[in-house]
Scaffold this motif. Sequence first.
Motif, PDB file in Angstrom:
ATOM      1  N   VAL A 114      43.536  50.903  67.962  1.00 42.23           N
ATOM      2  CA  VAL A 114      44.665  49.977  67.909  1.00 42.23           C
ATOM      3  C   VAL A 114      45.934  50.781  68.145  1.00 42.23           C
ATOM      4  CG1 VAL A 114      45.984  48.420  66.435  1.00 42.23           C
ATOM      5  CG2 VAL A 114      43.502  48.373  66.359  1.00 42.23           C
ATOM      6  N   ARG A 115      46.799  50.284  69.019  1.00 42.49           N
ATOM      7  CA  ARG A 115      48.064  50.949  69.308  1.00 42.49           C
ATOM      8  C   ARG A 115      49.120  50.535  68.289  1.00 42.49           C
ATOM      9  NH1 ARG A 115      49.804  55.243  72.073  1.00 42.49           N
ATOM     10  NH2 ARG A 115      48.391  54.676  73.775  1.00 42.49           N
ATOM     11  N   ILE A 116      49.836  51.528  67.745  1.00 40.05           N
ATOM     12  CA  ILE A 116      50.853  51.288  66.729  1.00 40.05           C
ATOM     13  C   ILE A 116      52.225  51.530  67.342  1.00 40.05           C
ATOM     14  CG2 ILE A 116      51.750  52.020  64.486  1.00 40.05           C
ATOM     15  CD1 ILE A 116      48.920  52.857  63.759  1.00 40.05           C
ATOM     16  N   ALA A 117      53.134  50.580  67.144  1.00 37.92           N
ATOM     17  CA  ALA A 117      54.509  50.722  67.624  1.00 37.92           C
ATOM     18  C   ALA A 117      55.291  51.546  66.610  1.00 37.92           C
ATOM     19  CB  ALA A 117      55.145  49.347  67.819  1.00 37.92           C
ATOM     20  N   MET A 118      55.557  52.800  66.949  1.00 37.32           N
ATOM     21  CA  MET A 118      56.249  53.709  66.048  1.00 37.32           C
ATOM     22  C   MET A 118      57.708  53.842  66.457  1.00 37.32           C
ATOM     23  SD  MET A 118      53.253  56.616  65.928  1.00 37.32           S
ATOM     24  CE  MET A 118      54.301  57.774  65.064  1.00 37.32           C
ATOM     25  N   GLN A 119      58.546  54.066  65.471  1.00 39.26           N
ATOM     26  CA  GLN A 119      59.963  54.332  65.698  1.00 39.26           C
ATOM     27  C   GLN A 119      60.242  55.755  65.219  1.00 39.26           C
ATOM     28  OE1 GLN A 119      62.519  51.431  63.975  1.00 39.26           O
ATOM     29  NE2 GLN A 119      64.390  52.290  64.835  1.00 39.26           N
ATOM     30  N   GLY A 120      60.082  56.692  66.137  1.00 39.17           N
ATOM     31  CA  GLY A 120      60.146  58.091  65.746  1.00 39.17           C
ATOM     32  C   GLY A 120      58.860  58.487  65.034  1.00 39.17           C
TER      33      GLY A 120
END
Length: 217
Positions: A114-120
């Motif tokens: 599963v792809r995770i949307a990371m912010q930094g």
Amino acid sequence: MLQAPPVSGPQPAPTRPSNNPGANRRGGFGGGRSGGGRGRSGGPRRERPRPDYEHKVLDIARVTRVTKGGKRFSFRATVIVGDEKGQVGLGTAQGTDLAVAVQKATLQGRKNYVRIAMQGDTIPHEIFYKFKSAQVLLKPAEPGHGIKAGGPVRVIAQLSGLRDMTGKLISRTTNKINIAKATIAALSSFRHQPKATVAGKKVELKKEQKSKSEKIN
């Protein structure tokens, strides 16, 4: 006093010492156990390529199945797999041997990436998620804060590549599989938003605000 009778017949010729020092050894220079070309080559060993993922066993359970012929025992393994670059997956499999169960669960976890949307190195915003009896609360953190969580939440955060996050388990359940599924579902609910689109929206908003202010004036 009796004397031994003389030995009749041809006698062996006396051996002469050889000038070759290797001839007196067993097998010569190339023979014997420690010599010759049968030994291992002294070249450098080939290093195996490291896999592009990391895995950690989350839970191991013994499963019993009652059949007509009797009881059959097997192992169930739950493995978390991640590449530490924003992808993580959960795999569960059974096998008659523990190593086989772990290997099958690892392959299944890679299929369930599963792809995770990371912010930094953290998550974009706070989120609360519930899966069956598991309730998980995840919060973003500042750089250098670290991962303040325990159990499956910490393992999933580390293997997914997160470095700063706070996680808390709201419910009292001890089911690690449900907690892991709730955490992965919460992290996968963040949506990816490209930077160009965000910048374009900001520019459009500024233009609209300017046009409105000019009309008012």
